[in-house]
Enzyme design. Structure first.
Site, PDB file in Angstrom:
ATOM      1  N   GLY A  11      42.084   2.174  -4.379  1.00  0.00           N
ATOM      2  CA  GLY A  11      42.526   3.434  -4.954  1.00  0.00           C
ATOM      3  C   GLY A  11      43.174   4.126  -3.801  1.00  0.00           C
ATOM      4  O   GLY A  11      42.857   4.193  -2.667  1.00  0.00           O
ATOM      5  N   ARG A  72      44.747  -3.069  -6.714  1.00  0.00           N
ATOM      6  CA  ARG A  72      43.595  -3.671  -6.412  1.00  0.00           C
ATOM      7  C   ARG A  72      43.874  -5.468  -6.767  1.00  0.00           C
ATOM      8  O   ARG A  72      44.573  -5.422  -7.642  1.00  0.00           O
ATOM      9  CB  ARG A  72      42.541  -3.459  -7.223  1.00  0.00           C
ATOM     10  CG  ARG A  72      42.256  -1.859  -7.142  1.00  0.00           C
ATOM     11  CD  ARG A  72      40.859  -1.351  -7.837  1.00  0.00           C
ATOM     12  NE  ARG A  72      40.760  -0.100  -8.086  1.00  0.00           N
ATOM     13  CZ  ARG A  72      40.110   0.883  -7.286  1.00  0.00           C
ATOM     14  NH1 ARG A  72      39.743   0.366  -6.046  1.00  0.00           N
ATOM     15  NH2 ARG A  72      40.235   2.036  -7.549  1.00  0.00           N
ATOM     16  N   ASP A 103      36.271  -0.446   1.004  1.00  0.00           N
ATOM     17  CA  ASP A 103      35.439  -1.647   1.520  1.00  0.00           C
ATOM     18  C   ASP A 103      36.102  -2.936   0.730  1.00  0.00           C
ATOM     19  O   ASP A 103      35.821  -3.951   1.541  1.00  0.00           O
ATOM     20  CB  ASP A 103      33.801  -1.383   1.164  1.00  0.00           C
ATOM     21  CG  ASP A 103      33.647  -1.044  -0.132  1.00  0.00           C
ATOM     22  OD1 ASP A 103      34.468  -0.709  -0.906  1.00  0.00           O
ATOM     23  OD2 ASP A 103      32.516  -0.768  -0.428  1.00  0.00           O
ATOM     24  N   THR A 126      39.681   6.051   1.543  1.00  0.00           N
ATOM     25  CA  THR A 126      39.270   6.350   0.219  1.00  0.00           C
ATOM     26  C   THR A 126      38.710   7.756   0.003  1.00  0.00           C
ATOM     27  O   THR A 126      38.048   8.181   0.914  1.00  0.00           O
ATOM     28  CB  THR A 126      38.070   5.473  -0.092  1.00  0.00           C
ATOM     29  OG1 THR A 126      37.414   5.746  -1.187  1.00  0.00           O
ATOM     30  CG2 THR A 126      37.059   5.227   1.006  1.00  0.00           C
ATOM     31  N   ASP A 128      36.088   8.297  -1.668  1.00  0.00           N
ATOM     32  CA  ASP A 128      34.737   8.266  -1.784  1.00  0.00           C
ATOM     33  C   ASP A 128      33.898   8.479  -0.421  1.00  0.00           C
ATOM     34  O   ASP A 128      32.650   8.677  -0.760  1.00  0.00           O
ATOM     35  CB  ASP A 128      34.215   6.856  -2.171  1.00  0.00           C
ATOM     36  CG  ASP A 128      34.887   6.850  -3.716  1.00  0.00           C
ATOM     37  OD1 ASP A 128      35.334   7.574  -4.265  1.00  0.00           O
ATOM     38  OD2 ASP A 128      34.641   5.702  -4.340  1.00  0.00           O
ATOM     39  N   ASP A 130      32.691   6.360   1.640  1.00  0.00           N
ATOM     40  CA  ASP A 130      31.480   5.524   1.432  1.00  0.00           C
ATOM     41  C   ASP A 130      31.661   4.193   2.618  1.00  0.00           C
ATOM     42  O   ASP A 130      30.888   3.122   2.303  1.00  0.00           O
ATOM     43  CB  ASP A 130      31.187   5.147   0.254  1.00  0.00           C
ATOM     44  CG  ASP A 130      32.356   4.349  -0.604  1.00  0.00           C
ATOM     45  OD1 ASP A 130      33.268   4.290  -0.061  1.00  0.00           O
ATOM     46  OD2 ASP A 130      32.091   3.616  -1.442  1.00  0.00           O
ATOM     47  N   ARG A 172      31.752   5.871  -7.798  1.00  0.00           N
ATOM     48  CA  ARG A 172      31.002   4.784  -8.690  1.00  0.00           C
ATOM     49  C   ARG A 172      29.494   4.478  -8.135  1.00  0.00           C
ATOM     50  O   ARG A 172      28.732   4.141  -8.933  1.00  0.00           O
ATOM     51  CB  ARG A 172      32.080   3.706  -8.986  1.00  0.00           C
ATOM     52  CG  ARG A 172      31.966   2.898 -10.188  1.00  0.00           C
ATOM     53  CD  ARG A 172      32.902   2.013 -10.482  1.00  0.00           C
ATOM     54  NE  ARG A 172      34.154   1.890  -9.350  1.00  0.00           N
ATOM     55  CZ  ARG A 172      35.257   1.569  -9.461  1.00  0.00           C
ATOM     56  NH1 ARG A 172      35.884   1.413 -10.949  1.00  0.00           N
ATOM     57  NH2 ARG A 172      36.120   1.105  -8.466  1.00  0.00           N
TER      58      ARG A 172
END
Ligand code: F6P
Length: 323
Positions: A11, A72, A103, A126, A128, A130, A172
């Protein structure tokens, strides 16, 4: 090392362009040739390469998205796909690869590095946030600012019409965006993938808020909440409390776009520079990150096997200060 390549994968995240610019300019400064690979790992398989010059990255630091485009690439899980990728890198005379992604992208990058002893460096991009091995990922700061700007606007109409809004944000598997934006926007509740959502508890909380004369509210829901997204949760709450006026707003992909914030541009510039200098120092199979304002390197394997966790105390803080 004479010739390096870079790609953006997964993403997209605001700040990717700033990282591309820093990689290209640091490479050229160190007399390296720099090759851009378009469309992530898919472009590597199709030999979608472009020579990068200093002016190829002019005026992109302020732009969201990625000039190299992103994708992706599920096939990269297969060994034969990675063999092809390695052969293409060799054919193009490329000595090292910098992967800007999350990741999933680092898993592929790590295998490429281990299986063929090929020098690969990762840069965490990202929204996110994370990824283990960095305090913040490129894109997170811009995304959370986009969210709070939207939530502030929703708050105005929620207040005018006495409505409870369920606002769904991205994430997500991770609640970083939800938790940060919930605290920053003064949301009345936060629902995260990391914490089990109890609909009864949300309802009793809303009743408590009503007793405190609050007539509107914002509930931030991470898309990965296990009880469902905002639409599903709003439906379940409405079943229990039909007298409440509720609405759902899904912020979606606006969170991934927009001009990167100052913080993301600086982070991306420092990490882009750090990735190239790492290669020149002979490092490989690592991700460059920032911890306590210092550039740090973490084995790629750790970045996807370990997980950066939200601080559960912050959920409590968020509740206390929004009562
Ligand atoms: O990984 C970043 C992210 O924005 C996640 O927060 C979200 O779940 C996912 O990408 C959405 O991806 P896509 O646009 O491919 O559906």
């Amino acid at each position: 090392i004479k010739r390096i390549a870079l790609l953006t994968s997964g993403g997209d995240a605001p700040g990717m362009n700033a990282a591309i610019r820093a990689i290209v300019r640091t490479g050229i400064y160190n007399n390296l040739e720099v090759v851009g690979i378009k469309n992530g790992f898919s472009g590597l398989l199709k030999k979608d390469f472009v020579e990068m010059k200093s002016n190829s990255v002019s005026k992109i630091i302020s732009r969201g998205g990625t000039i190299l485009k992103s994708a992706r690439c599920k096939e990269f899980k297969l060994k034969e796909t990675r063999e092809k990728a390695f052969a293409n890198l060799r054919e193009m005379g490329i000595d090292a690869l910098i992967v800007n992604g999350g990741d999933g992208s680092f898993r592929g990058a790590d295998l490429l590095s281990k299986e063929f002893g090929f020098p690969v460096i990762g840069i965490p991009c990202t929204i996110d946030n994370d990824i283990y091995g960095t305090d913040f990922t490129i894109g997170f700061d811009t995304a959370i600012n986009t969210v709070i700007e939207a939530v502030d606007k929703i708050r105005d109409t929620a207040e005018s019409h006495n409505i409870i809004f369920f606002v769904e944000v991205m994430g997500r598997d991770s609640g970083f965006i939800a938790l940060y934006t919930s605290i920053a926007s003064g949301a009345e509740a936060t629902l995260l993938p990391e914490v089990k959502t109890d609909i009864k508890q949300i309802c009793s909380y809303m009743e408590q808020e009503r007793r405190a004369n609050k007539t509107s509210g914002i509930i931030i829901v991470a898309e990965g909440d296990k009880e469902g997204g905002a639409t599903e949760i709003a439906r379940k709450v409405k079943e229990q409390l039909p007298e409440y006026e509720t609405r759902v707003t899904i912020l979606g992909h606006i969170q991934r776009g927009g001009n990167p914030s100052c913080k993301d541009r600086v982070l991306a510039s420092i990490l882009g520079h750090g990735a190239v200098t790492a290669l020149l120092e002979g490092k490989q199979g690592v991700m460059v990150g920032m911890a306590h304002n210092r550039t740090v390197y973490t084995p790629l394997e750790e970045t996807y096997l370990k997980h950066d966790q939200i601080d559960h105390n912050w959920i409590e803080v968020s509740k206390i200060i929004s009562l």
